[in-house]
Write a protein that holds these residues in place. Structure first.
Motif, PDB file in Angstrom:
ATOM      1  N   LEU A 262     -69.112 -45.128  46.079  1.00 61.32           N
ATOM      2  CA  LEU A 262     -69.691 -44.256  47.102  1.00 61.32           C
ATOM      3  C   LEU A 262     -68.793 -43.048  47.367  1.00 61.32           C
ATOM      4  O   LEU A 262     -67.600 -43.193  47.631  1.00 61.32           O
ATOM      5  CB  LEU A 262     -69.910 -45.047  48.393  1.00 61.32           C
ATOM      6  N   GLU A 263     -69.386 -41.855  47.332  1.00 67.02           N
ATOM      7  CA  GLU A 263     -68.647 -40.617  47.572  1.00 67.02           C
ATOM      8  C   GLU A 263     -69.071 -39.925  48.861  1.00 67.02           C
ATOM      9  O   GLU A 263     -68.308 -39.130  49.409  1.00 67.02           O
ATOM     10  CB  GLU A 263     -68.851 -39.657  46.391  1.00 67.02           C
ATOM     11  N   SER A 264     -70.277 -40.212  49.349  1.00 68.93           N
ATOM     12  CA  SER A 264     -70.775 -39.554  50.556  1.00 68.93           C
ATOM     13  C   SER A 264     -71.522 -40.565  51.410  1.00 68.93           C
ATOM     14  O   SER A 264     -72.467 -41.211  50.935  1.00 68.93           O
ATOM     15  CB  SER A 264     -71.696 -38.383  50.187  1.00 68.93           C
ATOM     16  N   LEU A 265     -71.100 -40.706  52.682  1.00 67.69           N
ATOM     17  CA  LEU A 265     -71.749 -41.611  53.626  1.00 67.69           C
ATOM     18  C   LEU A 265     -72.170 -40.799  54.849  1.00 67.69           C
ATOM     19  O   LEU A 265     -71.324 -40.237  55.559  1.00 67.69           O
ATOM     20  CB  LEU A 265     -70.806 -42.743  54.028  1.00 67.69           C
ATOM     21  N   ILE A 266     -73.477 -40.765  55.106  1.00 68.05           N
ATOM     22  CA  ILE A 266     -74.027 -39.995  56.219  1.00 68.05           C
ATOM     23  C   ILE A 266     -74.691 -40.969  57.185  1.00 68.05           C
ATOM     24  O   ILE A 266     -75.656 -41.649  56.830  1.00 68.05           O
ATOM     25  CB  ILE A 266     -75.064 -38.950  55.734  1.00 68.05           C
ATOM     26  N   LEU A 267     -74.189 -41.020  58.414  1.00 68.24           N
ATOM     27  CA  LEU A 267     -74.772 -41.824  59.488  1.00 68.24           C
ATOM     28  C   LEU A 267     -75.192 -40.851  60.586  1.00 68.24           C
ATOM     29  O   LEU A 267     -74.373 -40.447  61.408  1.00 68.24           O
ATOM     30  CB  LEU A 267     -73.761 -42.849  60.009  1.00 68.24           C
ATOM     31  N   ARG A 268     -76.468 -40.509  60.602  1.00 65.20           N
ATOM     32  CA  ARG A 268     -76.938 -39.410  61.450  1.00 65.20           C
ATOM     33  C   ARG A 268     -78.021 -39.909  62.418  1.00 65.20           C
ATOM     34  O   ARG A 268     -78.999 -40.518  62.008  1.00 65.20           O
ATOM     35  CB  ARG A 268     -77.490 -38.290  60.558  1.00 65.20           C
ATOM     36  N   ASN A 269     -77.786 -39.626  63.688  1.00 70.40           N
ATOM     37  CA  ASN A 269     -78.742 -39.998  64.745  1.00 70.40           C
ATOM     38  C   ASN A 269     -78.960 -41.516  64.774  1.00 70.40           C
ATOM     39  O   ASN A 269     -80.051 -42.023  64.523  1.00 70.40           O
ATOM     40  CB  ASN A 269     -80.075 -39.271  64.555  1.00 70.40           C
ATOM     41  N   THR A 270     -77.890 -42.209  65.107  1.00 75.76           N
ATOM     42  CA  THR A 270     -77.932 -43.668  65.207  1.00 75.76           C
ATOM     43  C   THR A 270     -77.536 -44.092  66.622  1.00 75.76           C
ATOM     44  O   THR A 270     -77.134 -43.264  67.450  1.00 75.76           O
ATOM     45  CB  THR A 270     -76.972 -44.312  64.200  1.00 75.76           C
TER      46      THR A 270
ATOM     47  N   ARG B 284     -77.904 -54.102  51.536  1.00 82.10           N
ATOM     48  CA  ARG B 284     -76.817 -54.457  50.628  1.00 82.10           C
ATOM     49  C   ARG B 284     -77.241 -54.520  49.169  1.00 82.10           C
ATOM     50  O   ARG B 284     -76.415 -54.830  48.315  1.00 82.10           O
ATOM     51  CB  ARG B 284     -76.223 -55.800  51.039  1.00 82.10           C
ATOM     52  N   CYS B 285     -78.494 -54.287  48.879  1.00 79.56           N
ATOM     53  CA  CYS B 285     -78.940 -54.385  47.500  1.00 79.56           C
ATOM     54  C   CYS B 285     -79.957 -53.296  47.219  1.00 79.56           C
ATOM     55  O   CYS B 285     -80.921 -53.118  47.972  1.00 79.56           O
ATOM     56  CB  CYS B 285     -79.560 -55.760  47.251  1.00 79.56           C
ATOM     57  N   PHE B 286     -79.695 -52.525  46.154  1.00 79.47           N
ATOM     58  CA  PHE B 286     -80.578 -51.438  45.756  1.00 79.47           C
ATOM     59  C   PHE B 286     -80.802 -51.516  44.245  1.00 79.47           C
ATOM     60  O   PHE B 286     -79.992 -52.096  43.514  1.00 79.47           O
ATOM     61  CB  PHE B 286     -79.974 -50.079  46.102  1.00 79.47           C
ATOM     62  N   PRO B 287     -81.876 -50.938  43.758  1.00 86.27           N
ATOM     63  CA  PRO B 287     -82.058 -50.857  42.299  1.00 86.27           C
ATOM     64  C   PRO B 287     -80.911 -50.085  41.661  1.00 86.27           C
ATOM     65  O   PRO B 287     -80.444 -49.082  42.203  1.00 86.27           O
ATOM     66  CB  PRO B 287     -83.393 -50.128  42.147  1.00 86.27           C
ATOM     67  N   GLY B 288     -80.460 -50.538  40.531  1.00 79.32           N
ATOM     68  CA  GLY B 288     -79.346 -49.879  39.855  1.00 79.32           C
ATOM     69  C   GLY B 288     -78.021 -50.452  40.301  1.00 79.32           C
ATOM     70  O   GLY B 288     -77.912 -51.198  41.276  1.00 79.32           O
ATOM     71  N   ASP B 289     -77.000 -50.078  39.599  1.00 80.41           N
ATOM     72  CA  ASP B 289     -75.667 -50.621  39.856  1.00 80.41           C
ATOM     73  C   ASP B 289     -74.804 -49.704  40.714  1.00 80.41           C
ATOM     74  O   ASP B 289     -73.822 -50.155  41.308  1.00 80.41           O
ATOM     75  CB  ASP B 289     -74.942 -50.873  38.524  1.00 80.41           C
ATOM     76  N   ILE B 290     -75.090 -48.404  40.807  1.00 81.82           N
ATOM     77  CA  ILE B 290     -74.202 -47.433  41.451  1.00 81.82           C
ATOM     78  C   ILE B 290     -74.981 -46.652  42.507  1.00 81.82           C
ATOM     79  O   ILE B 290     -76.082 -46.151  42.241  1.00 81.82           O
ATOM     80  CB  ILE B 290     -73.604 -46.459  40.418  1.00 81.82           C
ATOM     81  N   VAL B 291     -74.414 -46.532  43.706  1.00 82.98           N
ATOM     82  CA  VAL B 291     -74.925 -45.663  44.761  1.00 82.98           C
ATOM     83  C   VAL B 291     -73.807 -44.682  45.103  1.00 82.98           C
ATOM     84  O   VAL B 291     -72.742 -45.090  45.572  1.00 82.98           O
ATOM     85  CB  VAL B 291     -75.355 -46.455  46.006  1.00 82.98           C
ATOM     86  N   VAL B 292     -74.037 -43.409  44.867  1.00 81.31           N
ATOM     87  CA  VAL B 292     -73.023 -42.380  45.104  1.00 81.31           C
ATOM     88  C   VAL B 292     -73.161 -41.778  46.497  1.00 81.31           C
ATOM     89  O   VAL B 292     -72.168 -41.439  47.138  1.00 81.31           O
ATOM     90  CB  VAL B 292     -73.119 -41.282  44.025  1.00 81.31           C
ATOM     91  N   LYS B 293     -74.405 -41.666  46.988  1.00 83.96           N
ATOM     92  CA  LYS B 293     -74.643 -41.076  48.302  1.00 83.96           C
ATOM     93  C   LYS B 293     -75.606 -41.969  49.080  1.00 83.96           C
ATOM     94  O   LYS B 293     -76.692 -42.289  48.611  1.00 83.96           O
ATOM     95  CB  LYS B 293     -75.224 -39.670  48.165  1.00 83.96           C
ATOM     96  N   LEU B 294     -75.187 -42.339  50.310  1.00 85.46           N
ATOM     97  CA  LEU B 294     -75.999 -43.173  51.181  1.00 85.46           C
ATOM     98  C   LEU B 294     -76.213 -42.434  52.493  1.00 85.46           C
ATOM     99  O   LEU B 294     -75.249 -42.057  53.173  1.00 85.46           O
ATOM    100  CB  LEU B 294     -75.321 -44.520  51.436  1.00 85.46           C
TER     101      LEU B 294
ATOM    102  N   LEU C 211     -64.482 -42.089  48.535  1.00 86.89           N
ATOM    103  CA  LEU C 211     -65.270 -41.402  49.560  1.00 86.89           C
ATOM    104  C   LEU C 211     -64.675 -40.028  49.867  1.00 86.89           C
ATOM    105  O   LEU C 211     -63.488 -39.909  50.172  1.00 86.89           O
ATOM    106  CB  LEU C 211     -65.317 -42.244  50.832  1.00 86.89           C
ATOM    107  N   LYS C 212     -65.523 -39.016  49.805  1.00 89.42           N
ATOM    108  CA  LYS C 212     -65.089 -37.641  50.070  1.00 89.42           C
ATOM    109  C   LYS C 212     -65.708 -37.071  51.345  1.00 89.42           C
ATOM    110  O   LYS C 212     -65.125 -36.181  51.961  1.00 89.42           O
ATOM    111  CB  LYS C 212     -65.443 -36.746  48.887  1.00 89.42           C
ATOM    112  N   THR C 213     -66.904 -37.555  51.737  1.00 88.99           N
ATOM    113  CA  THR C 213     -67.599 -37.042  52.913  1.00 88.99           C
ATOM    114  C   THR C 213     -68.011 -38.197  53.809  1.00 88.99           C
ATOM    115  O   THR C 213     -68.644 -39.153  53.352  1.00 88.99           O
ATOM    116  CB  THR C 213     -68.853 -36.245  52.504  1.00 88.99           C
ATOM    117  N   LEU C 214     -67.642 -38.095  55.095  1.00 88.44           N
ATOM    118  CA  LEU C 214     -68.030 -39.093  56.083  1.00 88.44           C
ATOM    119  C   LEU C 214     -68.588 -38.362  57.298  1.00 88.44           C
ATOM    120  O   LEU C 214     -67.900 -37.557  57.924  1.00 88.44           O
ATOM    121  CB  LEU C 214     -66.838 -39.958  56.490  1.00 88.44           C
TER     122      LEU C 214
END
Length: 421
Positions: free
Chosen positions: A102-110, A69-79, A126-129
């Motif tokens: 956030l514009e792209s969320l990738i949940l791969r091999n979970t 829930r916390c990363f360096p910087g204020d904006i995360v566009v792709k996770l 969000l444009k890509t899920l």
């Protein structure tokens, strides 16, 4: 000198007293101010988690058990969350910190088996899920993401899709639900996604069939993949709308169990639109046997016997044969019934004499009456016979050999008898 020292001592004493008074009166306020954070200072930035790589506005995490829930910087566009088999669920607070940008969320091999209904509710851009290679069995979470353009849920575990599943995704352009072990597609599952340009359904081996009009309204489709889905019949409505609108560029339907004798409508449409062959790859017929291994793209409407229909003569003969067969069966049943009746009628009585039925007695009486009537009728006279013989080709008074010397035998009337000389 003594006079000079006295003012200096007074000034020093005054300064000490002012410092003392300040500390005594303002100590509580100073302590309060020290415990408050600076008004204009910002909180220190979070450090990048050990399982993640923080590359500016792109974050890639591997082997995590919950969403950071916390990363360096204020904006995360792709996770990107990948190779995390111990990530089992997403709750409604998992992405609260990302929803704004956030514009792209990738949940791969979970190991995802459950996603809360409101897990993606806060996404505004969000444009890509992508939720690929997971243990999901249904899309039971809300897909009210009006900005979404790409949805990829490939390699899910026996995914079940409901009717109107994607109706809120009005701007969806790419949909990949391949290799999901889908067993049924509702006729209205793709309703309200007319902007779709890419649809991938391949390798859903147990699908079996797709409703005839399920894809008809997807007129903007450019690429469609329905290969290896266990299908047996194709309908022209799968491709006619995007083909006639000029959008269709690739249609792949190979590796299916085509029963070509049941696809007369599709074969006819395909023959009438020869340019369709340029974008179509359909594989080979499996049934009937005389069409086995024949490529679908080479089928001709007249080459399929079932598409020709029966000629009128053959159809008439078939109908007459059925009628005759029915008559023969009825006659056989009737004879069998009559035979059983006669067998029962001929059974002997206790004295060993055959039993006679009332029907047989009536027939015997009728025969005796007829013989009595015939015996009472007198024969015609000789003159009457000669008179009537004029109507015959050869007269009874002439010999057939032409010899008139032999007159006909005399005929004598007697009461109730005839004699010849």
């Amino acid at each position: 000198m003594a006079l000079l020292r006295f003012p200096i001592i007074l000034l020093y004493a005054a300064s000490l007293s002012s410092i003392y008074c300040t500390e005594r009166k303002l100590a509580p306020q100073a302590v309060y101010q020290q415990n408050q954070p600076p008004q204009n200072s910002s909180s220190p930035p979070c450090a990048c988690p050990e399982e993640c790589q923080c590359l500016g506005q792109v974050v890639i995490c591997t082997g995590i058990t919950e969403i950071p829930r916390c990363f360096p910087g204020d904006i995360v566009v792709k996770l990107v969350i990948q190779n995390s088999p111990s990530l089992y669920f997403l709750n409604d607070h998992s992405f609260v910190e990302y929803g704004a940008h956030l514009e792209s969320l990738i949940l791969r091999n979970t190991g995802l088996t459950y996603i809360d209904h409101n897990a993606f509710k806060g996404f505004h851009n969000l444009k890509t899920l992508e939720i690929s290679t997971s243990m999901l069995e249904s899309i039971n979470f809300s897909l009210k993401i009006p900005t979404l353009q790409t949805l990829n849920v490939t390699n899910s575990n026996r995914l079940s899709l409901k009717g109107y599943q994607f109706e809120k995704l009005t701007y969806l352009q790419i949909l990949d639900i391949s290799r999901c072990n889908i067993q049924d597609l509702s006729a209205n599952v793709f309703d309200n996604v007319e902007n779709l340009v890419y649809l991938n359904l391949e390798s859903n081996k147990y699908l079996g069939s797709i409703s005839q009009f399920a894809l008809y309204h997807l007129w903007k489709l450019e690429k469609i993949y329905i290969n290896d889905c266990g299908l047996s019949v194709l309908y022209p409505e799968y491709f006619s709308s995007p083909y006639e609108s000029g959008h269709l560029k690739e249609a792949v339907a190979s590796s299916n169990k085509w029963v070509c004798s049941e696809m007369c409508e599709f074969i006819k449409w395909m023959n009438e639109n020869p340019n369709f062959y340029n974008v179509f790859e359909g594989g080979f017929c499996r049934y009937p046997s005389y069409l086995a291994e024949t490529p679908l793209r080479y089928l001709e409407y007249d080459s399929v016997d079932q598409c020709k229909g029966l000629p009128p003569v053959i159809l008439l003969v078939a109908v007459l044969s059925i009628v005759m067969l029915a008559c023969c069966c009825g006659l056989a049943l009737k004879n069998c019934f009559v035979g059983l009746c006669r067998e029962n009628a001929n059974q002997t009585n206790q004295n060993g004499e055959p039993q006679t039925t009332s029907r047989e007695n009536h027939a015997s009486d009728f025969t005796n009456d007829m013989l009595t009537v015939i015996s009472d009728v007198e024969p015609p006279s000789y003159d009457t016979v000669l008179k009537n013989s004029r109507n015959f080709p050869v007269s009874l008074s002439q010999n057939t050999s032409g010899n008139d010397s032999c007159p006909p035998p005399p005929y004598e009337e007697a009461s109730g008898s005839r004699t010849s000389a």
